[in-house]
Write a protein that holds these residues in place. Structure first.
Motif, PDB file in Angstrom:
ATOM      1  N   HIS A 166       0.843  -1.205   0.000  1.00 37.47           N
ATOM      2  CA  HIS A 166       0.000   0.000   0.000  1.00 37.47           C
ATOM      3  C   HIS A 166       0.877   1.254   0.000  1.00 37.47           C
ATOM      4  O   HIS A 166       0.635   2.196  -0.766  1.00 37.47           O
ATOM      5  N   ARG A 176      -3.898  -2.196  -4.504  1.00 41.31           N
ATOM      6  CA  ARG A 176      -5.124  -1.428  -4.354  1.00 41.31           C
ATOM      7  C   ARG A 176      -5.417  -1.196  -2.877  1.00 41.31           C
ATOM      8  O   ARG A 176      -5.251  -2.097  -2.046  1.00 41.31           O
ATOM      9  N   THR A 177      -5.863  -0.005  -2.552  1.00 42.10           N
ATOM     10  CA  THR A 177      -6.093   0.363  -1.147  1.00 42.10           C
ATOM     11  C   THR A 177      -7.276  -0.367  -0.530  1.00 42.10           C
ATOM     12  O   THR A 177      -7.356  -0.467   0.688  1.00 42.10           O
ATOM     13  N   ASP A 178      -8.174  -0.900  -1.357  1.00 46.68           N
ATOM     14  CA  ASP A 178      -9.325  -1.626  -0.817  1.00 46.68           C
ATOM     15  C   ASP A 178      -9.022  -3.104  -0.571  1.00 46.68           C
ATOM     16  O   ASP A 178      -9.890  -3.856  -0.141  1.00 46.68           O
ATOM     17  N   GLY A 212      -7.128  -5.741   1.692  1.00 50.96           N
ATOM     18  CA  GLY A 212      -6.511  -5.809   3.011  1.00 50.96           C
ATOM     19  C   GLY A 212      -5.844  -7.150   3.280  1.00 50.96           C
ATOM     20  O   GLY A 212      -5.864  -8.069   2.451  1.00 50.96           O
ATOM     21  N   ASP A 234      -7.967 -10.197   2.815  1.00 53.49           N
ATOM     22  CA  ASP A 234      -8.110 -10.594   1.410  1.00 53.49           C
ATOM     23  C   ASP A 234      -6.917 -11.427   0.964  1.00 53.49           C
ATOM     24  O   ASP A 234      -7.070 -12.445   0.285  1.00 53.49           O
ATOM     25  N   THR A 292      -2.633  -1.760  -8.332  1.00 56.19           N
ATOM     26  CA  THR A 292      -3.181  -0.439  -8.650  1.00 56.19           C
ATOM     27  C   THR A 292      -3.013  -0.154 -10.132  1.00 56.19           C
ATOM     28  O   THR A 292      -2.083  -0.668 -10.765  1.00 56.19           O
TER      29      THR A 292
END
Length: 190
Positions: A140, A146-148, A150, A153, A187
């Motif tokens: 991150h 991607r910031t969504d 975690g 995941d 990203t």
């Protein structure tokens, strides 16, 4: 000298039982007969039960090396790869190639409950989570993940199961699917 040989034989038998149990659980599920595990290990049922009084004892004994392997893979990826993204990608590729998903599917939710409830496994479980969190946070921070997405995941993706079609190279199919998954986690170029 004889007691050293007996201890070495006992250790060997225990190791053989655990290796056989891992194979049997992965291939046939958690309810595989204990006799089948003993046969696969090349020991008698009595020997199996001398080491492990029940199925839960086998599961607990399997859990530690399973988690230690995950922690070692994650630590090695973090230490050897130049970026958090490449460490994360390497780790997820290794998990898929090792067929962790097949093992998890065969053992869950029993192993998961065993791991969460066993105080002997708390430290090694925490090490795995710490490595995953560090890789996720660093990816991150470098702007590659991607910031969504975690840590939870990433933990779920560690156990993805990939099936190759008849005649397809399993290692190549696994690599391709993990690459596709990674493309979805990365990203967008900015």
């Amino acid at each position: 000298m004889e007691s050293v040989t007996v201890r070495a034989d006992a250790r060997s038998n225990r190791d053989q039982i655990l290796a056989a149990a891992l194979i049997a659980f992965r291939e046939k599920g958690i309810d595989v007969p204990m006799k089948e595990i003993a046969d696969l290990a090349g020991v008698g049922v009595g020997t199996l039960y001398r080491h492990f009084p029940d199925r839960d004892a086998v599961l607990t004994a399997i859990a530690h090396p399973y988690l230690a392997d995950l922690a070692a893979r994650a630590a090695t990826a973090r230490a050897e790869e130049p970026t958090a993204w490449t460490a994360l990608a390497r780790f997820l590729h290794e998990c898929a190639q090792a067929r962790l998903g097949a093992l998890a599917a065969a053992l869950e939710p029993t192993l998961h409950t065993c791991i969460r409830n066993n105080p002997e496994l708390t430290e090694i479980r925490a090490a795995v989570v710490d490595h995953l969190t560090a890789m996720t946070d660093a990816a991150h921070a470098e702007g590659t993940l991607r910031t969504d997405v975690g840590t939870a995941d990433i933990a779920n993706l560690m156990t993805v199961q990939i099936y190759a079609r008849a005649g397809e190279n399993t290692a190549e199919a696994t690599r391709r699917v993990v690459d596709l998954i990674l493309d979805g986690l990365r990203t967008a170029p900015g």
